[in-house]
Write a protein that holds these residues in place. Structure first.
Motif, PDB file in Angstrom:
ATOM      1  N   GLY A 302      72.040 -83.111  33.291  1.00  0.00           N
ATOM      2  CA  GLY A 302      72.838 -82.770  32.113  1.00  0.00           C
ATOM      3  C   GLY A 302      73.782 -81.633  32.407  1.00  0.00           C
ATOM      4  O   GLY A 302      73.477 -80.741  33.190  1.00  0.00           O
ATOM      5  N   SER A 315      71.815 -78.808  34.412  1.00  0.00           N
ATOM      6  CA  SER A 315      70.461 -79.008  34.928  1.00  0.00           C
ATOM      7  C   SER A 315      70.457 -80.155  35.924  1.00  0.00           C
ATOM      8  O   SER A 315      71.256 -81.087  35.827  1.00  0.00           O
ATOM      9  N   LYS A 317      67.631 -82.612  38.390  1.00  0.00           N
ATOM     10  CA  LYS A 317      66.265 -83.007  38.695  1.00  0.00           C
ATOM     11  C   LYS A 317      66.146 -83.305  40.178  1.00  0.00           C
ATOM     12  O   LYS A 317      67.055 -83.860  40.795  1.00  0.00           O
ATOM     13  N   SER A 327      62.837 -79.346  39.012  1.00  0.00           N
ATOM     14  CA  SER A 327      64.077 -79.252  38.247  1.00  0.00           C
ATOM     15  C   SER A 327      64.634 -77.852  38.371  1.00  0.00           C
ATOM     16  O   SER A 327      63.910 -76.899  38.685  1.00  0.00           O
ATOM     17  N   THR A 329      67.547 -75.472  36.065  1.00  0.00           N
ATOM     18  CA  THR A 329      68.480 -75.359  34.951  1.00  0.00           C
ATOM     19  C   THR A 329      69.167 -74.007  35.029  1.00  0.00           C
ATOM     20  O   THR A 329      68.520 -73.007  35.335  1.00  0.00           O
ATOM     21  N   LYS A 642      58.695 -75.342  29.321  1.00  0.00           N
ATOM     22  CA  LYS A 642      58.653 -76.600  30.064  1.00  0.00           C
ATOM     23  C   LYS A 642      57.393 -77.341  29.632  1.00  0.00           C
ATOM     24  O   LYS A 642      56.269 -76.875  29.836  1.00  0.00           O
ATOM     25  N   GLU A 663      66.522 -74.224  23.202  1.00  0.00           N
ATOM     26  CA  GLU A 663      66.636 -75.616  23.634  1.00  0.00           C
ATOM     27  C   GLU A 663      65.335 -76.091  24.246  1.00  0.00           C
ATOM     28  O   GLU A 663      64.495 -75.310  24.679  1.00  0.00           O
ATOM     29  N   GLU A 665      63.491 -79.786  26.375  1.00  0.00           N
ATOM     30  CA  GLU A 665      63.530 -81.169  26.863  1.00  0.00           C
ATOM     31  C   GLU A 665      62.219 -81.836  26.482  1.00  0.00           C
ATOM     32  O   GLU A 665      61.144 -81.305  26.745  1.00  0.00           O
ATOM     33  N   THR A 692      67.118 -82.299  24.452  1.00  0.00           N
ATOM     34  CA  THR A 692      67.411 -83.338  25.429  1.00  0.00           C
ATOM     35  C   THR A 692      66.154 -84.181  25.617  1.00  0.00           C
ATOM     36  O   THR A 692      65.047 -83.641  25.638  1.00  0.00           O
ATOM     37  N   PHE A 693      66.334 -85.472  25.767  1.00  0.00           N
ATOM     38  CA  PHE A 693      65.200 -86.361  25.998  1.00  0.00           C
ATOM     39  C   PHE A 693      65.190 -86.802  27.456  1.00  0.00           C
ATOM     40  O   PHE A 693      66.236 -87.086  28.037  1.00  0.00           O
ATOM     41  N   GLU A 694      64.005 -86.855  28.020  1.00  0.00           N
ATOM     42  CA  GLU A 694      63.862 -87.245  29.420  1.00  0.00           C
ATOM     43  C   GLU A 694      64.319 -88.683  29.622  1.00  0.00           C
ATOM     44  O   GLU A 694      64.122 -89.546  28.760  1.00  0.00           O
ATOM     45  N   ASN A 715      70.876 -84.702  22.634  1.00  0.00           N
ATOM     46  CA  ASN A 715      71.259 -85.520  23.788  1.00  0.00           C
ATOM     47  C   ASN A 715      70.278 -86.682  23.912  1.00  0.00           C
ATOM     48  O   ASN A 715      69.236 -86.581  24.557  1.00  0.00           O
TER      49      ASN A 715
END
Length: 925
Positions: A302, A315, A317, A327, A329, A642, A663, A665, A692-694, A715
């Motif tokens: 992202g 970010s 991965k 990951s 970010t 996380k 924010e 994920e 944000t979705f994985e 997202n």
């Protein structure tokens, strides 16, 4: 930046008046080490955002009740004191010449010329010969013959000389943004004024709008980046309307700028950050015989630019063999370039940087993995380029976070070359095992008429482990792990035609880092002293905010009391699994361990961390499948989380009122979340602005962001099929919504009460809308309904999907064949409907209680209007029915009191009634 510079200037003014008084207050004799450090802290304005950010006390002979205690810790925070953790500081001993030279130059970072020798006799026996030579060159101390006398105590007069020089250096580097810059250009050079609308690309292509530069191929010209002139030679010139495009090169334009008196700040546009998308490497696991090659991939997860806050978020991965193993970010804002021609200074500044790194794999066993990964680049129009990269070397697992600002560059004044490096830490933490290094590297190539060079700054963490095994007795294995934050800068420059060489400098190392952790394990048990007699000068206290050992234990063998210190409280089940019921540590960063005392952690219990006001980051191990209600509620400083890659369920207010958490994920495994009528969902009252979705997520769990009132950006990923019940209810800051075409279902109350939601694009594959899906979205004035929609639900109390919304206008996608039942039931503001000539039916309750609707033109393709379709449309007074209408349901136009006249088409063959509701026009006017 101006505010920061003014503050520095004021601080210097006050210090100029205050320091002599402080010096005179000392005894006429020697200056103590503590007194000297206190003066450095004042001179360089060493401060922290708040006392929570102070480092641990790493010294064996100082305590809070002693004079200058806080100043000593501030000096540690800025890397001034270079002493191994656990050793004494000797605060009351005289400050020696070598100690003073080393500590002052650790602040100023003057560098010796390439090949410059030492002029004092003790150079081979001292620890810091370069700093001593700088002190001699700057006139801080006088030699006695050839002798420096490094152990001689510093006098107050010498201290005054040293600090006065430091103040002069700092004052000379303050940028005056209102300085009247002047330049002299060579004859024939064309100057494009700063007021012209110009831009310079990375290849030196210059674009000029609304100004005719009157430049042709071969001309040498000057264009400005901010206040900094850039000399170029035109190779081709084209025009397109009011735009001139000049292809140019720096070669051939040397000497175009003869001289200048200039200083200023150039804001760098992070919106133009060029993000490297994907890098793939072929690697081999050297720990396995005949191992096949695997793919090591670093791919973009992202990248976003927030115009409102001018913040860049990126970010990536890290995947190995197709599986995600890590990951990184980063968040950046406020980046700019400072320059001052009079002293040959160029500095890159990033005012706010956040780094988050999580890696869970032993990369040290693989051949072919690069030691650094480029994240992206920023072009400084015609001046240079900035590159951002991650550097690492990991054998084990790592969680690392850093939040702060950096300032790095170089200056050259009166023959002295100085590397400029300021690292301001707001908060940081680390957790890891074995051998590792990970960090962020900001590097730049810059050039101007007065100088050019390369700059870099690295900030990160290092950790290493020492193993001692024994053949007999107990314990059989002692392991000491040591970790610290490192920082390094470097510069190579040519300024005013003089090559200053290449310089590198460790800012933080193992002995001066503001963050240092030491843990000692005996047969896996964490202890403070070694039964085998190993010399442990220092171990991190369980009360430290940096106490975050990798291996989970319920209690810690403090050694200073009869009872061990309890860190984790937990309960167990019959399967050998643990639920954390309470965390009693003080760490600012916490890694939820996979095991505690051998039990696998699968759950974080109710209110386990509730009200903890020290935690800033949480990393949840992948064994955890459930986080219960209120688990982290009211953790006001928590700013990074996380979640586990196997997380299945989140309880209500799990992160409720975590106001610093901006924010998150969501892992693809999350399928359920609970709510409470008073507390709402897991993130209600939090500071979450972006979600944000994985990749691979198939749904948004019910209630997930119910009450997340600060949420602004979602997202979605194109694997999501369903947005579940009340998933985003009461997200009152949400304004824009773009639902991907993979989503087929938006369930009941999904976006209810999103009062500021004004712009919605629905999925082109949407099949179903639940009741009040967009209920009470009062700012939503218009929407297009996709032709794929086949059903909409209603509730007797909540009515249809748009009930209570601000919807005034509805557009149907071309090819739509029906208005589905219940769709606009309760859309009281609806005024404008254009039905399409592809439609054949209007469903039950489709427009019930659309009280603002005044007219409706039913196209001749419609053959059926079902029950209660326009019931209670109180303003409806003009209806044209389809000439092909075959059937009409009971109360289709019931209770439409101002509908005084209607023409019934001859095609109508049936009308239904209900014993309660009666016929199609019952109760109408």
């Amino acid at each position: 930046m101006k505010k920061r510079l003014i503050i520095i200037a004021l601080a210097l003014t006050m210090l100029c008046a205050a320091v002599p008084a402080g010096i005179n207050a000392f005894a006429a004799g020697d200056v103590t080490r503590a007194e000297w450090v206190s003066q450095l802290v004042a001179t360089f304005d060493m401060t922290v955002e708040n006392d929570d950010n102070m480092p641990d006390n790493y010294f064996s002979d100082i305590s809070e009740d002693m004079p200058y205690y806080r100043d000593i810790l501030l000096a540690v925070e800025f890397g001034v004191i270079n002493i191994e953790a656990g050793e004494p500081f000797y605060p009351d001993e005289p400050a020696t010449r070598e100690f003073a030279a080393q500590t002052l130059n650790s602040c100023l970072l003057f560098q010796l010329d390439e090949g410059e020798g030492y002029t004092f006799s003790e150079s081979g026996s001292v620890t810091y010969p370069d700093d001593i030579q700088v002190a001699i060159n700057r006139g801080w101390f006088k030699l006695s013959g050839n002798n420096f006398m490094p152990e001689q105590a510093v006098t107050t007069a010498e201290m005054t000389t040293m600090l006065s020089d430091a103040k002069a250096v700092l004052a000379s580097e303050v940028i005056d943004e209102n300085h009247q810059n002047t330049f002299e250009f060579a004859p024939g050079v064309i100057e494009i004024p700063q007021t012209a609308n110009t831009s310079i690309a990375a290849d030196n292509t210059v674009t000029i709008t609304d100004y005719d530069p009157k430049i042709k191929a071969g001309d040498i010209f000057v264009v400005y980046t901010g206040d900094l002139p850039v000399a170029l030679k035109a190779t081709n010139v084209t025009t397109d309307g009011n735009t001139t495009i000049i292809s140019a090169a720096s070669e051939g334009a040397e000497g175009a700028i003869v001289s200048g008196d200039a200083e200023g700040v150039i804001d760098l546009d992070l919106e133009n950050f060029e993000f490297d998308e994907t890098e793939t490497y072929s690697v081999v696991d050297t720990s396995r015989a005949n191992a096949a090659a695997e793919e090591f991939t670093v791919e973009a997860a992202g990248i976003s630019w927030d115009k409102k806050t001018e913040t860049l978020t990126g970010s990536k991965k890290i995947k190995l063999g197709g599986s995600t193993v890590g990951s990184i970010t980063f968040v950046m804002k406020g980046m700019h370039l400072e320059f001052k021609a009079s002293i040959g200074e160029i500095v890159i500044v990033s005012d706010d940087t956040k780094i988050t790194t999580n890696i869970k794999v032993d990369l040290g066993d693989y051949a072919g993995i690069p030691k650094s990964l480029v994240l992206g680049n920023i072009n400084i129009g015609g001046v240079g380029n900035i590159s951002l990269s991650m550097e690492y070397n990991i054998e084990g697992e790592l969680t690392y976070n850093w939040n702060g600002s950096t300032r790095t560059g170089f200056s050259f004044e009166d023959g002295y070359f100085r590397v400029i490096a300021d690292f301001y830490k707001k908060n940081a933490d680390l957790n890891g095992s074995a051998e590792l290094k990970a960090g962020l590297r900001l590097s730049a190539s810059v050039k101007s008429w007065f100088g050019s060079g390369g700059i870099y700054a690295s900030i990160g963490v290092k950790m290493r482990a020492e193993f001692h095994s024994y053949d007999s007795g107990s314990p059989q294995l002692c392991v000491t792990t040591k970790g610290y934050m490192y920082a390094e800068v470097g510069a190579s420059a040519t300024i005013f035609g003089q090559n200053c060489g290449s310089k590198t400098k460790d800012i933080y190392n193992e002995y001066n880092s503001p963050i240092r952790v030491v843990y000692h394990y005996e047969d896996g048990k964490l202890v403070t002293s070694c039964a085998r007699g190993l010399d442990l000068k220092y171990t991190t206290s369980p009360w430290s905010k940096y106490f975050n050992p990798y291996y989970g234990q319920g209690s810690y063998g403090d050694g200073g009391s009869a009872e061990p210190v309890v860190i984790w409280e937990y309960s167990t089940d019959n399967d050998g699994n643990a639920t954390i019921t309470k965390y009693r540590g003080n760490a600012s960063a916490v890694v939820i361990p996979e095991k505690i005392d051998g039990y696998t952690v699968i759950r974080i219990g109710d209110s386990a961390f509730e009200g903890n006001d020290t935690i800033r980051t949480i990393s949840v191990s992948d064994t955890v499948t459930q986080i219960n209600r209120k688990a982290f509620r009211n953790c006001s400083k928590l700013n990074y989380v996380k979640l586990s890659n196997t997380l299945d369920n989140l309880g209500y207010q799990a992160f409720g009122n975590c106001t610093s958490l901006s924010e998150i994920e969501i892992p693809k495994t999350l399928t359920s979340a609970s709510y409470d009528a008073n507390y709402r969902g897991p993130f209600s009252g939090s500071g979450i602005k972006k979600v944000t979705f994985e990749e691979g997520s198939t749904q948004v769990a019910p209630y997930l962001f119910y009450g997340a009132e600060n949420l602004e950006k979602i997202n979605f990923v194109d694997t999501i099929l369903c947005i579940n019940t009340r998933a985003f209810e009461d997200c009152i800051s949400l304004k824009f919504l773009d639902i991907p075409d993979t989503i087929t279902d938006i369930n009941d109350r999904a976006f209810r009460n999103c009062a500021n939601l004004s712009d919605v694009t629905l999925s082109k594959s949407l099949n179903h809308l639940g009741f009040q899906a967009f209920g009470n979205c009062t700012a939503l004035l218009e929407i297009e309904i996709p032709k794929s929609l086949t059903s909409a639900s209603y509730d007797a109390w909540y009515r249809g999907p748009f009930a209570g919304s601000g919807l005034k206008t509805v557009i149907f996608e071309e090819g739509t064949i029906q208005v589905v039942s219940n769709l606009f039931y309760g859309a009281e503001k609806l005024e404008n409907i254009t039905l399409l000539d592809t439609m054949t039916s209007i469903g039950t309750r489709a427009f019930e209680e659309c009280t603002s609707l005044k007219s409706i033109n039913v196209p001749d393709t419609v053959t059926r209007i079902q029950d209660i379709a326009f019931k209670n449309c109180a303003s409806l007074n003009n209806v044209k029915l389809s000439n092909s209408l075959d059937s009409i349901g009971y109360q289709a136009f019931g209770n439409c009191p101002v509908l005084a006249e209607i023409e019934i088409p001859k095609s109508l063959t049936s009308a239904s009634y209900d014993a309660w509701y009666r016929g199609p026009f019952a109760g109408s006017g």
